[in-house]
Design a protein around this motif. Structure first.
Motif, PDB file in Angstrom:
ATOM      1  N   UNK A 199      -3.841   8.524   9.054  1.00 46.34           N
ATOM      2  CA  UNK A 199      -5.180   8.502   9.632  1.00 46.34           C
ATOM      3  C   UNK A 199      -5.364   7.189  10.380  1.00 46.34           C
ATOM      4  N   UNK A 200      -6.403   7.120  11.160  1.00 47.12           N
ATOM      5  CA  UNK A 200      -6.668   5.888  11.904  1.00 47.12           C
ATOM      6  C   UNK A 200      -7.328   4.870  10.980  1.00 47.12           C
ATOM      7  N   UNK A 201      -6.823   3.626  10.997  1.00 45.75           N
ATOM      8  CA  UNK A 201      -7.458   2.615  10.149  1.00 45.75           C
ATOM      9  C   UNK A 201      -8.926   2.435  10.510  1.00 45.75           C
ATOM     10  N   UNK A 202      -9.757   2.243   9.520  1.00 40.87           N
ATOM     11  CA  UNK A 202     -11.167   1.978   9.763  1.00 40.87           C
ATOM     12  C   UNK A 202     -11.369   0.527  10.162  1.00 40.87           C
ATOM     13  N   UNK A 217       2.150  -8.225   3.402  1.00 46.69           N
ATOM     14  CA  UNK A 217       1.535  -6.911   3.525  1.00 46.69           C
ATOM     15  C   UNK A 217       0.403  -6.727   2.513  1.00 46.69           C
ATOM     16  N   UNK A 218       0.682  -7.044   1.247  1.00 49.95           N
ATOM     17  CA  UNK A 218      -0.353  -6.897   0.216  1.00 49.95           C
ATOM     18  C   UNK A 218      -1.530  -7.819   0.516  1.00 49.95           C
ATOM     19  N   UNK A 273      -3.689  -6.287   3.131  1.00 45.54           N
ATOM     20  CA  UNK A 273      -4.577  -5.225   2.638  1.00 45.54           C
ATOM     21  C   UNK A 273      -5.728  -5.806   1.804  1.00 45.54           C
ATOM     22  N   UNK A 274      -5.451  -6.834   1.012  1.00 43.86           N
ATOM     23  CA  UNK A 274      -6.503  -7.428   0.178  1.00 43.86           C
ATOM     24  C   UNK A 274      -7.602  -8.015   1.063  1.00 43.86           C
ATOM     25  N   UNK A 317      -9.552  -5.416   3.112  1.00 44.36           N
ATOM     26  CA  UNK A 317     -10.548  -4.626   2.368  1.00 44.36           C
ATOM     27  C   UNK A 317     -11.945  -5.236   2.456  1.00 44.36           C
ATOM     28  N   UNK A 318     -12.010  -6.508   2.865  1.00 43.62           N
ATOM     29  CA  UNK A 318     -13.293  -7.187   2.920  1.00 43.62           C
ATOM     30  C   UNK A 318     -13.707  -7.809   1.599  1.00 43.62           C
ATOM     31  N   UNK A 347       6.924  -2.630   6.430  1.00 44.27           N
ATOM     32  CA  UNK A 347       7.669  -2.611   5.162  1.00 44.27           C
ATOM     33  C   UNK A 347       8.012  -1.165   4.879  1.00 44.27           C
ATOM     34  N   UNK A 348       9.307  -0.801   5.004  1.00 48.76           N
ATOM     35  CA  UNK A 348       9.652   0.603   4.851  1.00 48.76           C
ATOM     36  C   UNK A 348      11.046   0.761   4.276  1.00 48.76           C
TER      37      UNK A 348
END
Lengths: 344, 344
Positions: free
Chosen positions: A2-5, A133-134, A137-138, A141-142, A204-205
């Motif tokens: 999905x598209x990132x918000x 990467x983590x 994301x942290x 998330x805001x 990261x894959x």
């Protein structure tokens, strides 16, 4: 997908590193291990490295936690970030001091940090990118503004100075002369420093389906520690065959995902396997107009520290409007990793 | 802390588990280790556990990767989720099969998954909650729809069946009779299954500043494997003193953050240290109206598997409108962990 918000963008405020003791050159390493110095020069192509263990006395002088805490403190100081602003720690390593507690919590202790989430990623050098990467994301998330991503490795437990290597096969010997110890760290934040470097993308894959590992690092417990099995396995032929190709694929995937052309790149941070391998890979990446940022010939392969050591060198050079791309390959189970930065 | 931006909510579609072989009761365990059966009954209060190693032959029958892949497959099957929908894997463990490659990548291989991000968290039982936490941020970013959070531990490498324990001190013995092996997994998604269970909150916080670890699990390498040092250290007095208090604090912090009252809770998933300790902690948590979901007396302490085993039991019972809260404490460096679920 999905598209990132909408989410806060993530910036690299600063980076820092910690390398234990004085550099150990090939003359000293060859003497300590009883191996041929010229073979290290030519086959590995790494000039110096650092060790947490004193090669003469055998004494352990630094733990991984010590080095990670030093690197983190240096990173914070470099951008004048108050340690009290740190809201989380993420550490990538293949060689934790213990299985429990996770080393990241000892690092928190040494930095005087408490009451914050910590995460420790078990991985080879891709762990450093996974830590970024983590962290991304942290912050994305805001929920968090500022945190530390750290990477480091220490080979003390596997560096057996008593072993007679005079008759060891090259595929075994390579493990004794490839590695070094060290740690690096980056301060990440939704609030940029005066030098506004945005973390544009992190890759990261795992791509290892059906493939044998290119590298295995094992550990021993109370029940199996006298088993004669080989604890370090490096399929250097598979690595030499696959890593350059994977590096090219990572480069182009990151460029394409950002809509960047190869000619847009001002800096390239290639994979840091050894002095010789990094030269070979960089040639094949085929972006000679981008300035190469490498360190492995001087630092040795210190695993999860490497991308942060390169990042520290990069931030000293990068100026407004410039773009940089880092490529990392973990040959254990063939992980593609990398990240892209833009100085706004 | 800033206010979180809009992001997809995260749902637990299903959970699954894998316990190796037949349960081993206290009579069999006492005979295999040469310890007193009644002491296990009374002091540990765990009735059975499972081992990846055959206690009679000593053969290793399952790796951690085997158990995690089985648990993940069971979790996927339970909600009819197609493995092709899985976009990432996050695994929490204290006892990886190797240091490299990370076990999570072997799990991907066994599940037939490729070209996806993987993360492996090094931690005691808080690692299971950290895996939920990372999965929540990944899905919350909007970049991923569905992924697997997995937790598991295998004590094979530390389970020394040759050792004479007849004279061992209680603080040493406890490590031999506390643990079991196993794995659990949950399918997380922004798209709920027919049974819509929302992951409302995840707590993961290191609170160990200045405190000695309550538990240390060490590993050996080639260079130090014949050192006589103690590899498993458990300060069970500090654990008995601190864990119940920390559990109460976690419970109330989660309730307060959600605006829930203790009386709103339909289910409680308390920390699973041992049969005896879990009974003590649950009494102190003081929410007798919530139904307790525990498994440790039957499964043994299998570390990062436990929260997923409890989750699997919970999902069988939970019905629309119900609320559940899980509390986990990692005594290694005093990590507060937990999560809250609501069946919509």
């Amino acid at each position: 997908m999905t598209t990132p918000g909408p989410s806060p963008s993530v910036h690299v405020r600063s980076a820092g590193s910690a390398l234990p003791g004085e550099p150990v050159d090939n003359t000293a390493l060859a003497a300590a291990l009883g191996v041929n110095e010229e073979w290290i020069d030519v086959f590995i192509g790494t000039r110096t490295r650092h060790f947490a263990r004193d090669l003469t006395s055998g004494d352990i002088r630094w733990t991984l936690a010590d080095l990670c805490a030093d690197a983190a403190a240096n990173a914070l100081e470099s951008s004048g970030t108050d340690p009290a602003e740190v809201e989380f720690l993420v550490l990538g390593t293949a060689t934790p001091d213990h299985l429990m507690p996770a080393t990241v919590n000892q690092v928190a202790d040494q930095l005087g940090l408490d009451q914050l989430p910590t995460y420790q990623l078990q991985s080879g050098c891709a762990g450093a990118v996974q830590a970024l990467s983590v962290a991304q994301y942290l912050i994305g998330s805001g929920e968090f503004t500022t945190g530390l991503a750290i990477g480091g490795d220490v080979c003390t437990k596997h560096l057996d100075l008593r072993r007679d290597l005079s008759e060891a096969a090259p595929g075994d010997l390579v493990n004794c002369v490839l590695f070094g110890d060290g740690a690096g760290a980056a301060v990440l934040s939704s609030r940029p420093s005066d030098k506004d470097v945005a973390l544009r993308r992190v890759l990261n894959r795992c791509t290892g389906l059906g493939r044998e590992p290119g590298q295995i690092i094992d550990w021993f417990g109370l029940a199996d520690r006298d088993e004669p099995r080989q604890a370090l396995i490096e399929d250097y032929k598979a690595i030499e065959e696959s890593v350059p190709t994977m590096a090219v694929e990572i480069l182009w995937e990151l460029l394409d995902s950002l809509g960047w052309a190869a000619g847009d790149l001002d800096f390239l941070l290639p994979p840091q396997l050894s002095g010789r391998m990094t030269r070979l890979i960089t040639e094949q990446l085929g972006v000679p107009e981008a300035r190469e940022i490498s360190c492995v010939a001087d630092t040795g392969n210190n695993g999860n520290a490497l991308p942060f050591l390169q990042l520290e060198l990069l931030l000293r050079e990068m100026t407004s409007g410039q773009k940089a791309l880092a490529v990392a390959v973990e040959s254990s189970k063939w992980i593609k990793a990398g990240f892209a930065l833009e100085h706004l």
